[in-house]
Design a protein around this motif. Structure first.
Motif, PDB file in Angstrom:
ATOM      1  N   LEU A 405      58.623 -10.452  32.551  1.00 34.66           N
ATOM      2  CA  LEU A 405      57.954 -10.375  31.412  1.00 34.66           C
ATOM      3  C   LEU A 405      57.148 -11.205  31.090  1.00 34.66           C
ATOM      4  O   LEU A 405      55.773 -10.841  30.460  1.00 34.66           O
ATOM      5  N   HIS A 406      57.257 -12.620  31.022  1.00 36.22           N
ATOM      6  CA  HIS A 406      56.344 -13.724  30.646  1.00 36.22           C
ATOM      7  C   HIS A 406      55.292 -13.717  31.620  1.00 36.22           C
ATOM      8  O   HIS A 406      54.282 -14.202  31.201  1.00 36.22           O
ATOM      9  N   GLU A 407      55.242 -13.170  32.760  1.00 35.59           N
ATOM     10  CA  GLU A 407      54.235 -13.041  33.776  1.00 35.59           C
ATOM     11  C   GLU A 407      53.140 -11.872  33.417  1.00 35.59           C
ATOM     12  O   GLU A 407      51.879 -11.938  33.308  1.00 35.59           O
ATOM     13  N   ALA A 408      53.923 -10.833  32.796  1.00 35.97           N
ATOM     14  CA  ALA A 408      53.011  -9.736  32.146  1.00 35.97           C
ATOM     15  C   ALA A 408      52.402 -10.138  30.748  1.00 35.97           C
ATOM     16  O   ALA A 408      51.243  -9.735  30.519  1.00 35.97           O
ATOM     17  N   PHE A 409      53.267 -11.195  30.008  1.00 36.89           N
ATOM     18  CA  PHE A 409      52.411 -11.525  28.842  1.00 36.89           C
ATOM     19  C   PHE A 409      51.261 -12.459  29.165  1.00 36.89           C
ATOM     20  O   PHE A 409      50.456 -12.597  28.429  1.00 36.89           O
ATOM     21  N   ALA A 410      51.256 -13.359  30.310  1.00 38.88           N
ATOM     22  CA  ALA A 410      50.335 -14.115  30.496  1.00 38.88           C
ATOM     23  C   ALA A 410      48.742 -13.768  30.277  1.00 38.88           C
ATOM     24  O   ALA A 410      48.185 -12.877  31.118  1.00 38.88           O
ATOM     25  N   GLY A 411      48.177 -14.393  29.285  1.00 35.66           N
ATOM     26  CA  GLY A 411      46.746 -14.096  28.966  1.00 35.66           C
ATOM     27  C   GLY A 411      46.296 -14.040  27.630  1.00 35.66           C
ATOM     28  O   GLY A 411      47.211 -13.783  26.822  1.00 35.66           O
ATOM     29  N   PRO A 412      45.282 -13.609  27.099  1.00 39.13           N
ATOM     30  CA  PRO A 412      44.780 -13.708  25.882  1.00 39.13           C
ATOM     31  C   PRO A 412      44.868 -12.128  25.304  1.00 39.13           C
ATOM     32  O   PRO A 412      44.501 -11.959  24.403  1.00 39.13           O
ATOM     33  N   HIS A 413      45.689 -11.447  25.949  1.00 34.47           N
ATOM     34  CA  HIS A 413      46.142  -9.996  25.468  1.00 34.47           C
ATOM     35  C   HIS A 413      47.283  -9.931  24.647  1.00 34.47           C
ATOM     36  O   HIS A 413      48.150 -10.638  24.737  1.00 34.47           O
ATOM     37  N   PHE A 414      47.306  -8.842  23.911  1.00 33.02           N
ATOM     38  CA  PHE A 414      48.687  -8.305  23.446  1.00 33.02           C
ATOM     39  C   PHE A 414      49.174  -7.536  24.563  1.00 33.02           C
ATOM     40  O   PHE A 414      48.715  -6.954  25.398  1.00 33.02           O
ATOM     41  N   THR A 415      50.458  -7.462  24.592  1.00 33.82           N
ATOM     42  CA  THR A 415      51.363  -6.740  25.516  1.00 33.82           C
ATOM     43  C   THR A 415      52.302  -5.747  24.912  1.00 33.82           C
ATOM     44  O   THR A 415      52.948  -6.218  23.877  1.00 33.82           O
ATOM     45  N   LEU A 416      52.139  -4.564  25.064  1.00 37.85           N
ATOM     46  CA  LEU A 416      53.151  -3.501  24.553  1.00 37.85           C
ATOM     47  C   LEU A 416      54.187  -3.161  25.515  1.00 37.85           C
ATOM     48  O   LEU A 416      54.149  -2.660  26.683  1.00 37.85           O
ATOM     49  N   LEU A 417      55.753  -3.433  25.137  1.00 34.59           N
ATOM     50  CA  LEU A 417      56.764  -3.154  25.936  1.00 34.59           C
ATOM     51  C   LEU A 417      57.259  -1.808  25.713  1.00 34.59           C
ATOM     52  O   LEU A 417      57.451  -1.652  24.174  1.00 34.59           O
ATOM     53  N   GLY A 418      57.579  -1.018  26.835  1.00 38.33           N
ATOM     54  CA  GLY A 418      58.038   0.176  26.439  1.00 38.33           C
ATOM     55  C   GLY A 418      59.482   0.219  27.048  1.00 38.33           C
ATOM     56  O   GLY A 418      60.098  -0.158  28.097  1.00 38.33           O
ATOM     57  N   PHE A 419      60.386   0.501  26.184  1.00 40.24           N
ATOM     58  CA  PHE A 419      61.909   0.739  26.474  1.00 40.24           C
ATOM     59  C   PHE A 419      62.123   2.074  26.490  1.00 40.24           C
ATOM     60  O   PHE A 419      62.084   2.845  25.578  1.00 40.24           O
ATOM     61  N   GLY A 420      62.791   2.479  27.797  1.00 40.82           N
ATOM     62  CA  GLY A 420      63.441   3.665  28.045  1.00 40.82           C
ATOM     63  C   GLY A 420      62.558   4.838  28.570  1.00 40.82           C
ATOM     64  O   GLY A 420      61.474   4.578  28.319  1.00 40.82           O
ATOM     65  N   GLY A 421      62.843   5.579  29.180  1.00 38.52           N
ATOM     66  CA  GLY A 421      62.238   6.379  29.932  1.00 38.52           C
ATOM     67  C   GLY A 421      61.338   7.328  29.126  1.00 38.52           C
ATOM     68  O   GLY A 421      60.185   8.043  29.528  1.00 38.52           O
ATOM     69  N   GLY A 422      61.657   7.637  27.928  1.00 37.53           N
ATOM     70  CA  GLY A 422      60.595   8.474  27.191  1.00 37.53           C
ATOM     71  C   GLY A 422      59.467   7.753  26.475  1.00 37.53           C
ATOM     72  O   GLY A 422      58.862   8.392  25.567  1.00 37.53           O
ATOM     73  N   SER A 423      59.256   6.553  26.681  1.00 37.99           N
ATOM     74  CA  SER A 423      58.420   5.842  25.869  1.00 37.99           C
ATOM     75  C   SER A 423      57.032   5.553  26.721  1.00 37.99           C
ATOM     76  O   SER A 423      55.932   5.273  26.073  1.00 37.99           O
ATOM     77  N   GLY A 424      57.002   6.221  27.991  1.00 41.58           N
ATOM     78  CA  GLY A 424      55.707   6.587  28.641  1.00 41.58           C
ATOM     79  C   GLY A 424      54.569   6.971  28.020  1.00 41.58           C
ATOM     80  O   GLY A 424      53.561   6.359  27.903  1.00 41.58           O
ATOM     81  N   ALA A 450      68.336  -8.675  24.257  1.00 39.32           N
ATOM     82  CA  ALA A 450      67.500  -9.592  23.949  1.00 39.32           C
ATOM     83  C   ALA A 450      66.245  -9.341  22.884  1.00 39.32           C
ATOM     84  O   ALA A 450      65.873 -10.048  22.147  1.00 39.32           O
ATOM     85  N   TYR A 451      65.966  -8.035  23.089  1.00 31.44           N
ATOM     86  CA  TYR A 451      64.841  -7.647  21.980  1.00 31.44           C
ATOM     87  C   TYR A 451      65.473  -6.781  20.845  1.00 31.44           C
ATOM     88  O   TYR A 451      64.790  -6.129  20.053  1.00 31.44           O
ATOM     89  N   GLY A 452      66.714  -6.790  20.743  1.00 31.99           N
ATOM     90  CA  GLY A 452      67.288  -6.024  19.729  1.00 31.99           C
ATOM     91  C   GLY A 452      67.226  -4.514  19.950  1.00 31.99           C
ATOM     92  O   GLY A 452      67.117  -3.680  18.956  1.00 31.99           O
ATOM     93  N   ILE A 453      67.066  -3.936  21.030  1.00 30.31           N
ATOM     94  CA  ILE A 453      66.861  -2.552  21.257  1.00 30.31           C
ATOM     95  C   ILE A 453      68.129  -1.821  21.762  1.00 30.31           C
ATOM     96  O   ILE A 453      68.935  -2.353  22.803  1.00 30.31           O
ATOM     97  N   GLY A 454      69.027  -0.866  21.383  1.00 32.27           N
ATOM     98  CA  GLY A 454      70.004  -0.371  21.522  1.00 32.27           C
ATOM     99  C   GLY A 454      70.150   0.502  22.681  1.00 32.27           C
ATOM    100  O   GLY A 454      68.866   0.886  23.313  1.00 32.27           O
ATOM    101  N   ALA A 455      71.305   0.516  23.340  1.00 34.23           N
ATOM    102  CA  ALA A 455      71.320   1.381  24.511  1.00 34.23           C
ATOM    103  C   ALA A 455      70.867   2.757  24.436  1.00 34.23           C
ATOM    104  O   ALA A 455      71.232   3.391  23.426  1.00 34.23           O
ATOM    105  N   GLY A 456      70.159   3.199  25.215  1.00 36.20           N
ATOM    106  CA  GLY A 456      69.466   4.571  25.362  1.00 36.20           C
ATOM    107  C   GLY A 456      68.494   4.914  24.266  1.00 36.20           C
ATOM    108  O   GLY A 456      67.830   5.751  24.464  1.00 36.20           O
ATOM    109  N   GLU A 457      68.051   3.803  23.507  1.00 29.49           N
ATOM    110  CA  GLU A 457      67.006   3.864  22.767  1.00 29.49           C
ATOM    111  C   GLU A 457      65.773   3.807  23.407  1.00 29.49           C
ATOM    112  O   GLU A 457      65.374   2.925  24.124  1.00 29.49           O
ATOM    113  N   ASP A 458      64.591   4.733  22.993  1.00 24.71           N
ATOM    114  CA  ASP A 458      63.434   4.608  23.238  1.00 24.71           C
ATOM    115  C   ASP A 458      62.529   3.724  22.153  1.00 24.71           C
ATOM    116  O   ASP A 458      62.814   4.192  20.969  1.00 24.71           O
ATOM    117  N   ALA A 459      61.927   2.848  22.633  1.00 23.66           N
ATOM    118  CA  ALA A 459      61.254   2.117  21.485  1.00 23.66           C
ATOM    119  C   ALA A 459      59.873   1.412  22.238  1.00 23.66           C
ATOM    120  O   ALA A 459      60.091   0.658  23.377  1.00 23.66           O
TER     121      ALA A 459
END
Length: 498
Positions: A405-424, A450-459
């Motif tokens: 994930l820290h590789e994805a963050f690297a750079g001057p941009h914001f990063t939006l993480l999607g958790f769960g298959g429904g987040s696409g 680590a991100y406080g996201i519950g099991a099975g939750e789309d976030a």
């Protein structure tokens, strides 16, 4: 027209980190320093865990890993007799959330050298021999006049020029706090053939202190010691003869002669913080904004992290992708951290002074998890917009495609993480509407806790360019709109109309 977007005064680790952050983001930046040539003194002993993450984000992690050392074994003496060895990093291992379990021992001159090399890759070089004489500003620009009469205009000026900051003085910003005249010490870089370089040697006796740390990549040692005083109790200036007398008194190792002192300094314990970190178009960072006891090793690290916080904000503003009010969040976030740092290092200094009275105890007593600064967070910030972890450092982990994930963050941009298959779909919507500010990443399920996201939750979790969580929200059209609204507030030009 201004000569540059941002002018940085002071080319130590704070100024160089800021320059690298801005140059990478495409901002025009100049960096000046009053010294005619870069120094070659040890000063700071290295980077803590959070600073290592910053350097890795800037693409310099491998260079620092190659130049520094992770092993640090303290050998403690009393009356010249070795009593105890302490490997302060023994057993430390990385986890998915924390890629760097230990700090890195490296002299400050080498830290600055690596940062200058990184900056040069963007075509930016330190302008040496440039002492600031005057700073003025108006609604459009700040103007720095150099000692030789030249002038440089910039949209913003950042003072990274140390505890005696010329920028801070020019701004008239108060620097309240205290200087402890009764707590003085000597520090120097010396050679000492005959000592085992596998150890940081620490002699703590009732009548004085002497520490010798092997400077990585050299044959030199950083010496820290108590001082000598004259018959009237006044502190004597540091000298090679004085160092040798202290060594003979405390180490009692025959045949070892200290030599070739390339840096000698007298320091007193200071604890001070600027009354504000922003004054119009000028900012203060690092020692220009705060100074504190060396216990805990946070001086350089706090400055580097100041720069990483300020850099992405300045870049967005000068590129026209954010309103100037974003810059107020620098003082809002970093001044409370500086206040905590003053308190923390003061407590660590007291712990060291108390703990080392016991034979066999050394500077390991100052080490706590807080010293990693991985726990530094901004939950009070106006940029912490909701969710269980808002304002906290975004942990490392794995994306669904296997990237860190820290590789994805690297750079001057914001990063939006999607958790769960429904987040696409929500990821795609937000990414489409904010192409200039946002990258999207499908996070692996192992990172949920680590991100406080519950099991099975789309976030959705929005991560700032400095790896702090801005927002956690639902992974649907409403959540995507919430992310877009936050970014629209920061950077209107980068967001397409719905």
């Amino acid at each position: 027209m201004n000569d540059t977007d941002v002018l940085i005064v002071g080319a130590g680790p704070t100024g160089l980190t800021l320059a690298c952050t801005l140059a990478r983001a495409g901002a025009a930046v100049r960096i000046i320093d009053k010294s005619p040539v870069p120094h070659r003194t040890s000063r700071s002993k290295g980077a803590n865990q959070r600073t290592r993450e910053v350097f890795a984000d800037l693409g310099l992690g491998a260079a620092f890993d190659a130049a520094g050392v992770r092993r640090m074994v303290l050998r403690k003496y009393r009356g010249g007799v070795p009593l105890h060895d302490a490997d302060v990093n023994e057993g430390a291992g990385s986890t998915p959330e924390v890629p760097y379990p230990t700090g890195l021992g490296i002299p400050q001159w080498r830290t600055e050298e690596i940062l200058r090399e990184g900056l040069a890759a963007y075509g930016v070089y330190v302008e040496t021999g440039c002492a600031m004489a005057e700073l003025t500003q108006d609604a459009e620009r700040a103007t720095v006049t150099l000692a030789d009469g030249r002038r440089i205009t910039a949209a913003y000026v950042v003072g990274c020029d140390g505890g005696h900051s010329a920028v801070r003085r020019a701004l008239g910003v108060a620097f309240p706090g205290e200087t402890r005249e009764d707590q003085a010490g000597w520090v120097a870089d010396v050679e000492a053939d005959g000592l085992d370089r596998d150890y940081w040697h620490q002699w703590f006796d009732e009548d004085g202190v002497l520490l010798l740390w092997p400077i990585p990549g050299t044959r030199a040692w950083q010496l820290q010691s108590s001082v000598e005083r004259d018959a009237d109790g006044r502190v004597l200036p540091p000298s090679l003869d004085g160092f040798q007398r202290l060594f003979d008194r405390h180490a009692r190792v025959p045949g070892v002669r200290l030599a070739n002192p390339t840096w000698l300094s007298l320091y007193r314990v200071n604890s001070r913080m600027a009354e504000r970190f922003r004054a119009g178009r000028a900012f203060l960072a690092g020692d220009a904004a705060h100074v504190h006891p060396v216990a805990g090793g946070l001086g350089m690290n706090t400055g580097v992290q100041d720069a990483f916080n300020l850099g992405w904000k300045l870049a967005l503003v000068v590129r026209g992708e954010a309103g100037e009010a974003l810059l107020d969040s620098y003082d809002e976030e970093r001044r409370p951290v500086a206040a905590w740092t003053l308190q923390f290092t003061g407590e660590r200094l007291r712990a060291a002074m108390e703990g080392t009275r016991t034979p066999g105890v050394g500077t390991e007593v100052v080490i706590t998890d807080d010293g990693s600064t991985l726990g530094v967070a901004y939950p009070w910030s106006s940029l912490a917009r909701g969710g269980p972890k808002a304002g906290e450092r975004a942990p490392d982990g794995r994306a669904r495609d296997g990237r860190r994930l820290h590789e994805a963050f690297a750079g001057p941009h914001f990063t939006l993480l999607g958790f769960g298959g429904g987040s696409g779909p929500a990821l795609a919507e937000a990414g489409e509407r904010c192409p200039g500010l946002l990258r999207t990443c499908a996070a692996g399920d192992a990172a949920r806790a680590a991100y406080g996201i519950g099991a099975g939750e789309d976030a959705l979790v929005l991560v700032r360019p400095d790896h702090h969580i801005a927002l956690s929200t639902r992974a649907d059209g409403r959540g995507a709109a919430e992310v877009v609204d936050l970014l629209r507030h920061l950077g209107r030009r980068a967001v397409r109309s719905a």
